[in-house]
Every structure is written in C-alpha cells, then in structure tokens.
Design an enzyme around this catalytic site. Structure first.
Site, PDB file in Angstrom:
ATOM      1  N   LYS A  64      22.915  36.690 -42.611  1.00 29.72           N
ATOM      2  CA  LYS A  64      23.220  35.253 -42.610  1.00 29.72           C
ATOM      3  C   LYS A  64      24.019  34.929 -43.870  1.00 29.72           C
ATOM      4  CE  LYS A  64      21.284  30.633 -42.183  1.00 29.72           C
ATOM      5  NZ  LYS A  64      22.254  30.081 -43.159  1.00 29.72           N
ATOM      6  N   ASP A  66      26.025  32.323 -46.512  1.00 29.57           N
ATOM      7  CA  ASP A  66      25.797  30.980 -47.030  1.00 29.57           C
ATOM      8  C   ASP A  66      27.117  30.420 -47.541  1.00 29.57           C
ATOM      9  OD1 ASP A  66      24.569  28.680 -47.811  1.00 29.57           O
ATOM     10  OD2 ASP A  66      23.592  29.514 -49.581  1.00 29.57           O
ATOM     11  N   GLU A 206      19.836  35.219 -47.863  1.00 29.45           N
ATOM     12  CA  GLU A 206      19.254  34.007 -47.284  1.00 29.45           C
ATOM     13  C   GLU A 206      18.462  34.302 -46.023  1.00 29.45           C
ATOM     14  OE1 GLU A 206      20.529  29.434 -46.128  1.00 29.45           O
ATOM     15  OE2 GLU A 206      22.064  30.976 -46.279  1.00 29.45           O
TER      16      GLU A 206
END
Length: 347
Positions: A64, A66, A206
């Site tokens: 993921k 960011d 994250e």
C-alpha cells in the site's frame, strides 16, 4: 500404366486463370470497426478497508503506497496527469510526465500513486507534500515517482471491462519491473496475505492491498480491491484547536470530527505528530476559518478556538475507545482537496 487425369483447381476450369471475385463496394451504412474513444476521465477503483487479509488463490497482493492517486493519460497530442479530484497536475509532476512520453505506447491511461520515498525506501506522504510546496502550494515535484498498478486504456482499447490478470499482463509489458525511472511498476508479491502484512508492518510500511484477479475495473469501493493497514489512518475534519504556549504553532490539540450520515460528530483530539513547520502552516490555515461557536458538540473545552470544518487532517490511530474517540492518534498532515479528501464515516 495410365497416368492419372490432370486435376482441376477446385470449382474452376483448368484452362482459365485463377481469379478472386471482385469485392462488393462497402455499404456506407455499415461502419468500420471503431476504436474505443479515449476517456476524458475514469473515476478510480477504491480499496475497501478490512481488518485482515482475504484468503484464496484469486487474491493478488501489493504494497500500500502513501501518496496522491493519479491517472496518467497518454495521447499523441500529449500527456495529462489528473488527480483523484479531477485537477490537472501535469505541470506539477514534470519527471512523471516526461517519463510517460517515453513509454512505447500511442495511447494509454495508467492508474497509480505518486510517492516520495524516505531514506529507507518507504513512501512518505509528508515528504510528498513538502516537495509540492505544502498543502495549497504550487511547486513542481521532481522527486515524485509514480508507482503504477493498473492499465485502464491501451492502444485504442478500453480495458476496464477486462479482468485484472489480463490488465496486469499488458501493464508489465509496458512498465517492466525493477526500474529506477519516474514511472515504476507496483509489483505483485507472491505470499500469504497474513505473512505479507506482518512483514510490511515490521518494515514500517502503511499496509497492503489485496485485489481480486478475476475482477473488472469498477469505480468506487465495490470490494474488488481491499486495503489492510498496519496502523489505522483516515481523514478527519478539523473543527478547532486548544491553544498552548508550549507547543509548536501554539496548538495544544486539534479537535476532530467524523461524518455520521449528514452530520459531523466529535471524535476527540490529537496533540502529537506536529513539527514547527507543519504546525505553523496548519495554524495559518485555521486562523482563516475561525468561527464563534463550534460546528459540533465538543464538550467543555478550555482555551479552545473553533473553525469551520473545511480542513481534513490525515490521522494515524491504533483503535477506538468505547465512547467513540480515537485511541493514540497522531497527526500526519493535511489532505489536499485535489486528492478528493474524504472525512471518515462512523457506523
């Protein structure tokens, strides 16, 4: 022994030259097969938050990222870079735009996330914002890299109705893995989801994204893509702050609200995560929005300044308390309207 008779071409006289029939003129009422029109915009597929990774061979996993969600439109006339909020930021990402022009394709729409990496190779939203001049800034970011994870249009064909596996196959031919350019492939990781999440959290990432390999590309949060976070992180409306002479920017705590139906509800405050620069920029933004009475019921607060709930703060937190307040929150930064900043909705 007699010779076999001389064979004739099928359905023809042997003494006449072979000749195809003349083509009939094209019926003007019957159109040529058209290419799919290049879309001006495609609303992005969004990941649905889940507490645990899904199970099953149909799920593919990625890191993921960011940053800012971007769509890169490549056409013979040029390149356009659009944010999730439909703002044209082509000029603000010159390195990404230049790399897009070098890709070996005439027309394409890439879906990805613009990120800036820290010294450990992790995407850092704060560094990305700083490279763009802070929230509301207009600087160009030459550090930003587009981590591209989907291909929605390719050489005149709309791929949104094609399953993810086929889209990824085409994308990997266009953006090879392991590059160091301004456009890089967000690679699929072959691993068990629980193991991958644990490793991601150990490395300070994250979280992870899970995608259904058989799914078509559908705008919104339909559940085809899932996000599983190491630490919860969401957007909350700033409804005020408590003053402090001992804190950066004079901000003791930000007062935060979430959305519940058509209303905002108070979810507590946050007093960590600021530095001198971020607190100063935040205070400058809030002082333009001061109002006399709070937009939500925050309970009794000393030295509180209330503001119109126009700013959305990205807040990391561990969990929720029994009375609906954020547990161990930390301020990460202001979300930009160009990123279509949304406010968390409580159930």
């Amino acid at each position: 022994m007699t010779k076999p008779p001389k064979s004739k071409p099928l359905l023809q006289d042997a003494d006449k030259p072979a000749r195809s029939r003349p083509r009939k003129p094209r019926d003007p009422a019957q159109p040529n097969l058209p290419l799919d029109p290049m879309p001006d915009r495609i609303d992005p597929c969004l990941a649905l938050l889940k507490p645990n990774p899904p199970k099953g061979p149909q799920w593919a996993f990625e890191v993921k990222w960011d940053g800012y969600r971007l769509a890169v439109h490549i056409e013979p006339a040029g390149v356009r870079i659009l944010t999730r909020g439909d703002h044209d930021w082509t000029e603000r990402f010159p390195a990404i735009a230049a790399e897009a022009r070098r890709l070996p394709v005439a027309t394409a729409v890439l879906d990805g996330e613009a990120v800036v990496f820290d010294t450990h190779g992790r995407s850092d939203f704060g560094r990305l914002q700083q490279s763009l001049g802070g929230r509301g800034g207009n600087r160009m970011s030459r550090e930003a890299v587009l981590m591209v994870f989907d291909l929605l249009y390719f050489d005149g064909r709309d791929l949104t109705g094609t399953e993810l596996t086929a889209r990824r196959h085409l994308l990997e031919g266009l953006v090879p893995a392991g590059g160091e350019e301004a456009i890089r492939l967000s690679e699929e990781i072959e691993a068990d989801g629980d193991v991958l999440l644990r490793i991601a959290c150990e490395h300070g990432l994250e979280g992870i994204i899970a995608k259904d390999r058989n799914s078509t590309y559908r705008s919104g949060r339909g559940g085809e893509w899932l996000k599983i976070k190491c630490i919860q992180s969401d957007g909350f409306a700033i409804v005020g702050y408590e003053k402090s002479t001992a804190s950066f920017g004079g901000i003791g705590r930000l007062l935060l609200a979430a959305r519940k139906g058509d209303e905002l509800v108070y979810v507590g405050g946050v007093g960590t995560g600021f530095n001198e620069r971020s607190a100063g920029e935040l205070r400058e933004q809030m002082d333009k929005l001061i109002i006399g009475r709070p937009a939500v019921n925050t309970g009794r607060k000393r030295n509180a300044v209330f503001v119109r709930p126009k700013l959305v703060a990205e807040i990391e937190y561990r969990a929720w308390t029994h009375d609906g307040k954020l547990r161990h929150p930390s301020y990460k930064g202001l979300r930009d309207a160009a990123d279509n900043a949304g406010v968390y909705e409580v159930g």
